[in-house]
Design an enzyme around this catalytic site. Structure first.
Site, short mmCIF file in Angstrom:
data_model
loop_
_atom_site.label_atom_id
_atom_site.label_comp_id
_atom_site.label_asym_id
_atom_site.label_seq_id
_atom_site.Cartn_x
_atom_site.Cartn_y
_atom_site.Cartn_z
N GLY A 15 0.83 -1.21 0.00
CA GLY A 15 0.00 0.00 0.00
C GLY A 15 0.86 1.25 0.00
O GLY A 15 1.87 1.31 0.69
N ARG A 76 1.04 -5.13 -5.29
CA ARG A 76 1.21 -6.32 -4.45
C ARG A 76 1.35 -7.47 -5.44
O ARG A 76 0.36 -7.91 -6.02
CB ARG A 76 0.00 -6.52 -3.54
CG ARG A 76 -0.33 -5.31 -2.63
CD ARG A 76 -1.39 -5.68 -1.60
NE ARG A 76 -2.13 -4.51 -1.11
CZ ARG A 76 -1.84 -3.84 0.00
NH1 ARG A 76 -0.81 -4.16 0.71
NH2 ARG A 76 -2.58 -2.83 0.39
N ASP A 107 5.20 -4.93 6.08
CA ASP A 107 5.73 -6.25 6.44
C ASP A 107 5.70 -7.26 5.29
O ASP A 107 6.60 -8.09 5.15
CB ASP A 107 5.06 -6.81 7.71
CG ASP A 107 3.56 -6.85 7.61
OD1 ASP A 107 3.01 -6.35 6.60
OD2 ASP A 107 2.92 -7.37 8.54
N THR A 130 4.20 2.66 5.60
CA THR A 130 2.79 2.25 5.70
C THR A 130 2.10 3.19 6.67
O THR A 130 2.69 3.56 7.69
CB THR A 130 2.63 0.79 6.18
OG1 THR A 130 1.27 0.61 6.64
CG2 THR A 130 3.56 0.43 7.33
N ASP A 132 -0.14 2.41 8.61
CA ASP A 132 -0.64 1.66 9.78
C ASP A 132 0.25 1.75 11.02
O ASP A 132 -0.22 1.47 12.12
CB ASP A 132 -0.80 0.18 9.42
CG ASP A 132 -1.90 -0.04 8.39
OD1 ASP A 132 -2.73 0.87 8.23
OD2 ASP A 132 -1.92 -1.10 7.76
N ASP A 134 2.54 -0.30 11.94
CA ASP A 134 2.51 -1.61 12.59
C ASP A 134 3.79 -2.41 12.38
O ASP A 134 3.77 -3.62 12.28
CB ASP A 134 1.31 -2.43 12.06
CG ASP A 134 1.35 -2.61 10.56
OD1 ASP A 134 2.14 -1.92 9.88
OD2 ASP A 134 0.59 -3.46 10.05
N ARG A 176 -6.59 -2.76 9.59
CA ARG A 176 -7.21 -4.09 9.63
C ARG A 176 -6.78 -4.86 10.87
O ARG A 176 -7.57 -5.58 11.46
CB ARG A 176 -6.80 -4.90 8.38
CG ARG A 176 -7.69 -4.66 7.21
CD ARG A 176 -7.37 -5.63 6.11
NE ARG A 176 -6.02 -5.41 5.60
CZ ARG A 176 -5.70 -5.33 4.32
NH1 ARG A 176 -6.65 -5.48 3.41
NH2 ARG A 176 -4.46 -5.14 3.93
O1 F6P Z 1 -1.68 -1.39 5.01
C1 F6P Z 1 -2.17 -0.16 4.66
C2 F6P Z 1 -3.66 -0.21 4.42
O2 F6P Z 1 -4.01 1.08 4.03
C3 F6P Z 1 -4.52 -0.72 5.58
O3 F6P Z 1 -4.75 0.21 6.61
C4 F6P Z 1 -5.78 -1.11 4.86
O4 F6P Z 1 -6.49 -2.06 5.60
C5 F6P Z 1 -5.24 -1.68 3.57
O5 F6P Z 1 -3.98 -1.07 3.35
C6 F6P Z 1 -6.11 -1.50 2.37
O6 F6P Z 1 -5.50 -2.13 1.28
P1 F6P Z 1 -5.98 -2.01 -0.24
O7 F6P Z 1 -5.64 -0.65 -0.72
O8 F6P Z 1 -5.21 -3.06 -0.95
O9 F6P Z 1 -7.44 -2.23 -0.24
#
Ligand code: F6P
Length: 328
Positions: A15, A76, A107, A130, A132, A134, A176
């Site tokens: 992301g 990804r 991660d 990120t 997050d 995390d 998440r």
């Molecule tokens: O990991 C970053 C993040 O923005 C999370 O907070 C979220 O749950 C996820 O990516 C959303 O991913 P995508 O853009 O693939 O839907």
């Protein structure tokens, strides 16, 4: 500094997060400073597999420090999860004379780097990017500070309309698996309740608290909910539950979504990205691999990449207590 490293690739993966461009700029400019060639890889690991490379020099990264997203794009990559995909990526790196890479991501991106290093003994360094926050081994990941400010800004606006209509708003924020954005933005924006994945505070406790605040004279409220909160109900189900049990509340829901990942990075994220980029390149030059450049107590530091992936970050209990006291 004399180094065996001659050509470093840089990529963004997973992301996107505000500050990734500032980190790319830092890696590219540090390479230029030390007369090391630098190659930008487009679309993360998928771009390695497709040899989507571009030579970068100090001028390739003009005017990007203030830009959200990532000029190198991100992805990804499913193919990179396969041995064949990784072999293609390795062949492309070797063919182009690249001898190490810096990956900016979360991660999942670090896990990919570790597997790749194990298979090909290829030097890699990670920069945590990120929203997050995390990742173990760093107090801050790139993009987190900007995302917090974005969320607080939006909740301030929601509060204006909530208060004008005497309404209760459920605001869903990203996260998440972790509740850093929810907890910190919630406290910063003065939310009445904050629901996070790490703790199940109980849905009935929330009802009690809302009842109490109504009784004490509050006419509007904000409840911040992390995507993956522990109640197991999504934000719309939570809103229904409250409306059924507290009929005197008029409830609305706002899901903030991907706007939290966009926007110009905060000064904090730009400075952090600049520092991490320098550290990443200098670490490769020192002949080291499999580390993440992070920040602890305002000092740039290294954490083994596998620890960054496996280590568990902990939610700040003191902040939960502060939030409880503030909702009095
Ligand atoms: O990991 C970053 C993040 O923005 C999370 O907070 C979220 O749950 C996820 O990516 C959303 O991913 P995508 O853009 O693939 O839907």
């Amino acid at each position: 500094m004399i180094s065996k490293i001659k050509k470093i690739a840089v990529l963004t993966s997973g992301g996107d997060a505000p500050g990734m461009n500032a980190a790319i700029r830092s890696v590219v400019r540090t390479c230029a400073f030390y007369n090391i060639e630098c190659i930008g890889v487009y679309r993360g690991y998928q771009g390695m597999i497709d040899a989507d490379f571009k030579e970068m020099n100090a001028r390739s990264v003009n005017n990007i420090i203030n830009k959200g997203g990532t000029i190198l794009k991100t992805a990804r990559s499913e193919e990179f999860r396969t041995v064949e995909g990784r072999k293609k990526a390795y062949d492309n790196l070797i063919k182009n004379g690249i001898d190490s890479f810096v990956v900016i991501g979360g991660d999942g991106s670090f896990t990919g780097a570790l597997v790749f290093n194990k298979e090909f003994n290829f030097p890699v360094i990670g920069i945590p990017g990120t929203i997050d926050n995390d990742i173990f081994g760093t107090n801050y990941t790139l993009g987190y500070d900007t995302a917090l400010n974005t969320v607080v800004d939006v909740i301030d606006k929601i509060r204006d309309t909530a208060s004008s209509h005497n309404r209760l708003f459920f605001v869903e924020v990203m996260g998440r698996d972790v509740g850093y954005i929810a907890l910190n933005a919630g406290v910063g924006a003065g939310a009445e309740e904050i629901l996070i994945p790490e703790e199940d505070l109980g849905i009935d406790r929330m009802l009690e608290s809302l009842k109490k605040s109504r009784k004490s004279g509050k006419t509007s409220s904000i409840v911040v909910v992390a995507e993956g909160d522990k109640t197991g109900r999504n934000v719309f189900e939570l809103a229904d539950y409250v409306e059924q049990n507290l009929p005197n509340y008029e409830v609305r829901v706002s899901v903030l979504g991907h706007m939290q990942r966009g926007g110009s990075p905060s000064c904090f994220d730009r400075v952090l990205a600049s520092r991490m980029g320098v550290k990443a390149v200098e670490t490769l030059m020192e002949g080291k691999s499999n580390f993440m450049a992070g920040i602890k107590d305002n000092k740039i530091c290294l954490t083994p990449l596998d620890l960054a992936v496996k280590g568990k970050t902990k939610i700040n209990q003191e902040l939960i207590r502060v939030s409880d006291i503030m909702t009095t």
